[in-house]
Design an enzyme around this catalytic site. Structure first.
Site, short mmCIF file in Angstrom:
data_model
loop_
_atom_site.label_atom_id
_atom_site.label_comp_id
_atom_site.label_asym_id
_atom_site.label_seq_id
_atom_site.Cartn_x
_atom_site.Cartn_y
_atom_site.Cartn_z
N SER A 144 46.71 37.44 50.97
CA SER A 144 47.19 37.13 49.62
C SER A 144 48.70 37.18 49.67
O SER A 144 49.28 38.18 50.09
CB SER A 144 46.64 38.15 48.64
OG SER A 144 47.10 37.88 47.34
N LYS A 169 45.94 32.73 50.21
CA LYS A 169 45.90 32.72 48.74
C LYS A 169 47.33 32.91 48.26
O LYS A 169 48.03 33.82 48.71
CB LYS A 169 44.99 33.85 48.27
CG LYS A 169 45.26 34.39 46.87
CD LYS A 169 44.11 35.25 46.39
CE LYS A 169 44.57 36.30 45.39
NZ LYS A 169 43.46 37.09 44.86
N LYS A 171 50.03 33.27 44.99
CA LYS A 171 50.18 33.62 43.58
C LYS A 171 51.00 32.53 42.87
O LYS A 171 52.05 32.11 43.38
CB LYS A 171 50.90 34.96 43.45
CG LYS A 171 50.10 36.14 44.01
CD LYS A 171 48.88 36.44 43.14
CE LYS A 171 48.19 37.72 43.61
NZ LYS A 171 47.04 38.06 42.77
N ASP A 196 46.12 31.93 42.79
CA ASP A 196 45.72 32.97 41.83
C ASP A 196 46.79 33.08 40.75
O ASP A 196 47.95 33.41 41.05
CB ASP A 196 45.55 34.31 42.56
CG ASP A 196 44.96 35.40 41.66
OD1 ASP A 196 44.73 35.14 40.46
OD2 ASP A 196 44.74 36.51 42.17
N GLU A 221 42.15 30.82 40.83
CA GLU A 221 41.66 32.12 40.36
C GLU A 221 42.27 32.51 39.01
O GLU A 221 43.49 32.47 38.84
CB GLU A 221 42.00 33.16 41.44
CG GLU A 221 41.41 34.55 41.22
CD GLU A 221 41.64 35.47 42.43
OE1 GLU A 221 41.90 34.95 43.55
OE2 GLU A 221 41.57 36.69 42.26
N ASP A 246 38.20 36.57 38.30
CA ASP A 246 38.54 37.88 38.85
C ASP A 246 38.54 38.89 37.70
O ASP A 246 37.53 39.55 37.43
CB ASP A 246 39.91 37.80 39.56
CG ASP A 246 40.49 39.14 39.96
OD1 ASP A 246 39.88 40.18 39.70
OD2 ASP A 246 41.61 39.19 40.55
N LYS A 276 35.47 42.46 43.22
CA LYS A 276 36.30 43.61 43.63
C LYS A 276 35.49 44.85 43.30
O LYS A 276 35.29 45.14 42.11
CB LYS A 276 37.61 43.65 42.85
CG LYS A 276 38.58 42.55 43.23
CD LYS A 276 39.89 42.72 42.47
CE LYS A 276 40.86 41.62 42.87
NZ LYS A 276 42.07 41.64 42.02
N GLY A 304 40.83 42.08 46.97
CA GLY A 304 41.52 43.35 47.20
C GLY A 304 42.43 43.69 46.04
O GLY A 304 42.66 42.88 45.14
O1 OSB Z 1 44.54 39.35 41.43
O2 OSB Z 1 43.65 39.52 43.32
C1 OSB Z 1 44.47 39.92 42.51
C2 OSB Z 1 46.65 42.67 44.06
C3 OSB Z 1 46.75 43.53 43.00
C4 OSB Z 1 46.16 43.19 41.80
C5 OSB Z 1 45.46 42.00 41.67
C6 OSB Z 1 45.34 41.13 42.74
C7 OSB Z 1 45.97 41.46 43.95
C8 OSB Z 1 45.97 40.63 45.13
C9 OSB Z 1 46.11 41.32 46.47
O3 OSB Z 1 45.94 39.43 45.09
C10 OSB Z 1 44.91 41.19 47.30
C11 OSB Z 1 44.85 42.17 48.44
O4 OSB Z 1 44.66 43.37 48.24
O5 OSB Z 1 44.99 41.75 49.59
MG MG Z 2 43.07 37.82 41.37
#
Ligand code: OSB
Ligand code: MG
Length: 385
Positions: A144, A169, A171, A196, A221, A246, A276, A304
């Site tokens: 991510s 992935k 952001k 995401d 996402e 999510d 999750k 995660g």
């Molecule tokens: O939206 O998936 C998410 C991290 C913190 C809070 C929300 C998210 C995330 C990540 C990190 O995208 C994913 C990871 O732990 O590798």
């Molecule tokens: Mg997410």
């Protein structure tokens, strides 16, 4: 033999990210994590991380103060009372029943459940993946990327691809979406790419996402509100790219609601669920959701929360389930997320694939001395036998 819980201790551990992680809701450089430690009458000690964030910008109840309050005021006293009345809590169903009256508090509950899973695994000398019905020993994992600029995202993507990861992935948020996704796609034409938004779009600007529809993305996402399922299903009809939920999935019932909405126009192939475990109150509910999704033809993957290596190791065990169809968020591009972590062994993926071993419980050694040095005890509940 009658076994019971003798104490539950909550530690608070500051964690320093190797590099800042930026999402639509902000940038984190440090985190402050509760870890729940359960000790039992048969001499076992289990640990469960609660992957909190510093504030509730991702969603309600994910912040450290909320989780500590729920644990101290309601959940741990309920476990204590239940055991006093029932004589023992030696299973996951009994533990979940003890605090089932507490509404919400999914993250807080998940840490207690994770600690109990660690105990159950140790007591039976099994790896978690085996207890959970895992069959896949090797599977692809992804990264991510939370960068602030297109060039930062490209650098992180470059690092990840050089390490062998085949799934990225990225952001996004309004104004930082088409350009960054297009740039990554142009540079890496054959990676599995997904984005995401962490609920950054509204019904007034979600149309921007239609610009991404020609990029062959695996999924978009949580573009809309953190608590919404209905509007996501409406915009999904107007997008070729699947929508992944999510933030808005907390339980099997939320997944069932989504299945009903997307199923109304044969759209189940355009619904994906990010499972999750801490966001659905623990691994037991996560497994139920994974099986439900698989039965209904809805693809799922394990997300995660910038977890420590201990939390990641548990999530990797869950990836052993044959019902999990897509690669999870399991590593930062450079390896572990944190400068100092709570396990002795690092988690290494080879060529973007992770292989589960035969080690008991999570399969990695929890580093107790380091853990005790890194954090401090903030609460302790003794239980009578
Ligand atoms: O939206 O998936 C998410 C991290 C913190 C809070 C929300 C998210 C995330 C990540 C990190 O995208 C994913 C990871 O732990 O590798
Ligand atoms: Mg997410």
């Amino acid at each position: 033999m009658q076994t019971s819980i003798s104490s539950i201790t909550v530690h608070r551990v500051p964690l320093q990210l190797r590099q800042p992680f930026t999402t639509s809701f902000g940038t984190y450089e440090t985190l402050d994590r509760p870890f729940v430690v359960i000790e039992t009458s048969d001499g076992l000690r289990g640990v469960g991380e609660v992957p909190t964030l510093l504030d509730p910008a991702y969603k309600a109840e994910v912040d450290t103060p909320s989780v500590l309050t729920s644990l101290r005021e309601f959940i741990l006293p309920s476990v204590e009372r239940f055991q006093r009345e029932q004589g023992e809590i030696d299973s996951i169903p009994a533990l979940r029943e003890s605090y089932s009256w507490v509404k919400g508090a999914v993250f807080a509950k998940s840490g207690v459940e994770a600690a109990m899973w660690d105990i159950v695994a140790q007591r039976t000398s099994h790896p978690l993946w085996h207890l959970w019905g895992g069959e896949r020993r090797t599977f692809p994992v992804g990264v991510s990327i939370g960068g602030k600029t297109v060039s930062q995202v490209l650098d992180l993507a470059e690092q990840a691809v050089a390490l062998g990861y085949g799934r990225l992935k990225v952001k996004i948020w309004p104004g930082f979406d088409d350009e960054v996704a297009r740039a990554v796609r142009r540079r890496f034409s054959d990676v599995f790419l997904q984005v995401d938004a962490n609920s950054a779009y509204t019904m007034a600007n979600w149309h921007r996402l239609q610009m991404l529809d020609d990029l062959d993305l695996l999924l978009i996402e949580q573009p809309l509100f953190d608590d919404d399922i209905v509007l996501h299903s409406e915009i999904s009809r107007k997008l070729r790219t699947p929508i992944c939920l999510d933030e808005s999935i907390h339980s099997l019932r939320d997944a069932q609601a989504a299945a009903t909405l997307w199923g109304q126009n044969n759209g189940l192939a355009r619904l994906i669920v990010n499972i999750k475990p801490p966001r659905v109150s623990g691994f037991a509910e996560a497994i139920t959701i994974a099986r439900f999704c698989h039965e209904r033809g809805i693809r799922s993957w394990i997300g995660g929360m910038l977890d420590s290596a201990w939390g990641k190791a548990m999530n990797l065990n869950l990836n052993g389930l044959p019902e999990i169809e897509l690669p999870g968020d399991h590593f930062s591009p450079g390896g572990a997320y944190f400068v100092e972590d709570v396990t002795g062994t690092p988690l290494v993926a080879e060529a973007g694939q992770f292989a589960l071993g035969d080690g008991v419980s999570a399969g990695v050694a929890f580093d107790w001395p380091r853990f005790e040095r890194m954090g401090q005890v903030v609460y302790r509940q003794e239980l009578a036998r």
